[in-house]
Design an enzyme around this catalytic site. Sequence first.
Site, PDB file in Angstrom:
ATOM      1  N   MET A  27      15.242 122.299  45.884  1.00 14.68           N
ATOM      2  CA  MET A  27      14.919 123.607  45.311  1.00 14.68           C
ATOM      3  C   MET A  27      15.044 123.546  43.789  1.00 14.68           C
ATOM      4  O   MET A  27      15.074 124.584  43.120  1.00 14.68           O
ATOM      5  CB  MET A  27      15.844 124.691  45.889  1.00 14.68           C
ATOM      6  N   TYR A  29      16.513 122.607  39.867  1.00 16.06           N
ATOM      7  CA  TYR A  29      17.733 122.702  39.058  1.00 16.06           C
ATOM      8  C   TYR A  29      18.613 121.489  39.375  1.00 16.06           C
ATOM      9  O   TYR A  29      19.729 121.589  39.888  1.00 16.06           O
ATOM     10  CB  TYR A  29      18.483 124.029  39.272  1.00 16.06           C
ATOM     11  N   HIS A  34      21.095 115.373  43.621  1.00 15.86           N
ATOM     12  CA  HIS A  34      19.661 115.169  43.827  1.00 15.86           C
ATOM     13  C   HIS A  34      19.253 113.768  43.372  1.00 15.86           C
ATOM     14  O   HIS A  34      18.436 113.108  44.019  1.00 15.86           O
ATOM     15  CB  HIS A  34      18.851 116.180  43.003  1.00 15.86           C
ATOM     16  N   GLY A 144      21.032 115.362  51.735  1.00 16.12           N
ATOM     17  CA  GLY A 144      22.438 115.214  51.363  1.00 16.12           C
ATOM     18  C   GLY A 144      23.386 115.608  52.487  1.00 16.12           C
ATOM     19  O   GLY A 144      23.116 116.552  53.235  1.00 16.12           O
ATOM     20  N   LYS A 146      26.274 116.913  52.010  1.00 10.80           N
ATOM     21  CA  LYS A 146      26.983 118.148  51.658  1.00 10.80           C
ATOM     22  C   LYS A 146      26.504 119.311  52.518  1.00 10.80           C
ATOM     23  O   LYS A 146      27.297 120.105  53.009  1.00 10.80           O
ATOM     24  CB  LYS A 146      26.770 118.513  50.183  1.00 10.80           C
ATOM     25  N   ASP A 147      25.178 119.384  52.689  1.00  8.82           N
ATOM     26  CA  ASP A 147      24.597 120.438  53.527  1.00  8.82           C
ATOM     27  C   ASP A 147      24.568 119.905  54.960  1.00  8.82           C
ATOM     28  O   ASP A 147      23.514 119.603  55.522  1.00  8.82           O
ATOM     29  CB  ASP A 147      23.220 120.799  52.997  1.00  8.82           C
ATOM     30  N   VAL A 173      27.615 113.692  46.306  1.00  7.59           N
ATOM     31  CA  VAL A 173      28.032 113.290  44.956  1.00  7.59           C
ATOM     32  C   VAL A 173      28.905 114.405  44.401  1.00  7.59           C
ATOM     33  O   VAL A 173      28.561 115.592  44.491  1.00  7.59           O
ATOM     34  CB  VAL A 173      26.815 113.040  44.040  1.00  7.59           C
ATOM     35  N   SER A 182      26.368 121.113  42.842  1.00 10.00           N
ATOM     36  CA  SER A 182      25.496 122.103  43.466  1.00 10.00           C
ATOM     37  C   SER A 182      24.785 122.847  42.350  1.00 10.00           C
ATOM     38  O   SER A 182      25.377 123.105  41.289  1.00 10.00           O
ATOM     39  CB  SER A 182      26.337 123.092  44.289  1.00 10.00           C
ATOM     40  N   SER A 183      23.536 123.190  42.571  1.00 14.26           N
ATOM     41  CA  SER A 183      22.807 123.950  41.546  1.00 14.26           C
ATOM     42  C   SER A 183      23.539 125.245  41.234  1.00 14.26           C
ATOM     43  O   SER A 183      23.518 125.733  40.111  1.00 14.26           O
ATOM     44  CB  SER A 183      21.389 124.261  42.034  1.00 14.26           C
TER      45      SER A 183
HETATM   46  P1  AMP Z   1      18.890 121.836  47.197  1.00 19.73           P
HETATM   47  O1  AMP Z   1      18.053 121.642  45.985  1.00 19.73           O
HETATM   48  O2  AMP Z   1      20.222 122.441  46.935  1.00 19.73           O
HETATM   49  O3  AMP Z   1      18.129 122.500  48.315  1.00 19.73           O
HETATM   50  O4  AMP Z   1      19.233 120.385  47.728  1.00 19.73           O
HETATM   51  C1  AMP Z   1      18.228 119.426  47.946  1.00 19.73           C
HETATM   52  C2  AMP Z   1      18.829 118.238  48.628  1.00 19.73           C
HETATM   53  O5  AMP Z   1      19.879 117.701  47.823  1.00 19.73           O
HETATM   54  C3  AMP Z   1      19.457 118.568  49.988  1.00 19.73           C
HETATM   55  O6  AMP Z   1      19.155 117.516  50.893  1.00 19.73           O
HETATM   56  C4  AMP Z   1      20.922 118.621  49.668  1.00 19.73           C
HETATM   57  O7  AMP Z   1      21.743 118.331  50.769  1.00 19.73           O
HETATM   58  C5  AMP Z   1      21.043 117.544  48.608  1.00 19.73           C
HETATM   59  N1  AMP Z   1      22.241 117.734  47.803  1.00 19.73           N
HETATM   60  C6  AMP Z   1      22.667 118.882  47.220  1.00 19.73           C
HETATM   61  N2  AMP Z   1      23.856 118.691  46.600  1.00 19.73           N
HETATM   62  C7  AMP Z   1      24.196 117.396  46.812  1.00 19.73           C
HETATM   63  C8  AMP Z   1      25.296 116.586  46.414  1.00 19.73           C
HETATM   64  N3  AMP Z   1      26.304 117.062  45.679  1.00 19.73           N
HETATM   65  N4  AMP Z   1      25.315 115.289  46.816  1.00 19.73           N
HETATM   66  C9  AMP Z   1      24.298 114.784  47.559  1.00 19.73           C
HETATM   67  N5  AMP Z   1      23.221 115.498  47.948  1.00 19.73           N
HETATM   68  C10 AMP Z   1      23.167 116.783  47.582  1.00 19.73           C
END
Ligand code: AMP
Length: 284
Positions: A27, A29, A34, A144, A146-147, A173, A182-183
């Site tokens: 998403m 940011y 990422h 990731g 984390k989710d 990470v 996290s964003s």
């Molecule tokens: P998002 O942009 O938050 O939807 O995340 C996009 C992808 O990045 C998803 O697969 C998340 O699980 C992964 N992600 C988000 N934060 C982390 C992190 N701290 N370490 C590893 N992967 C992450």
Amino acid sequence: MQILHTIPAVRAARQEARGSLGLVPTMGYLHAGHMALVRAARDANDHCWATVFVNSLQFGQNEDFNTYPRDLPRDLALFEEAGVDAVFVPEAETMYTAEFSTYVDVEKLTDRLEGAARPGHFRGVTTVVCKLLNIVQPHRVYLGRKDAQQLRVIRRMVRDLNIPTTIVPVETVREPDGLAHSSRNVHLKPAERQAANALYQALQAAQQGFVAGERNADVLRAAMRAVLAREPLLDVEYVSVADDESLEALTTIERPALASLAARIGTTRLIDAIELGSDSSPSS
Ligand code: AMP
């Protein structure tokens, strides 16, 4: 790096991309989490593609869709620097036309944890990821840990719907103090940022208890809650020790388990998770 805005443009670029393709859906940011996904995708595939799409469908009415942080120029520069070959950046209308009326729902696994706290969230996630997989048709998708529930839900969808791709999980990470990148961390005020550290400390308390031989899940949940209770700025939503696959709450840990939690700090909602008793559990 190609920047693709339309589905025909993705289809045309995809036809040209011979060999294996790894996809990193985001998403935007971007942060170090990422970028770890990008590195994993780039290192194991001939082509590394990413998507940036803040998916309205996965946000509830009172959630933070409007305030979700966005910075596309910065994201594109970071992707380019990291060696991403193409980024798909669709408009909302490209993904959801006015007549849009088909949704993907994974049952059971989505009843708990994030699914219970955020009704409709996973329906939005699985619908958009299914669409992105159909549009890009990657060999591998990088997600990731984390989710943690999202990873399991998407894995279930890919298996159940026979989507021809492989899910590759990537380790969380963290900042030096353990807070998962996290964003949404950008919204934390300094005192909140400090308080957010308790999330990882709580997960570590569960991990340490587990490593020391504790198998009573109630004891581990209580240990996590005790750590979180020390932080008055934290409003805990749930603390869970559950079966690693089904995410059903456990009484005794006899197979791989997932410790996870969600908490609000001010207006920011954060989640984190750690695997107990699996090969990917951190040793500390
Ligand atoms: P998002 O942009 O938050 O939807 O995340 C996009 C992808 O990045 C998803 O697969 C998340 O699980 C992964 N992600 C988000 N934060 C982390 C992190 N701290 N370490 C590893 N992967 C992450």
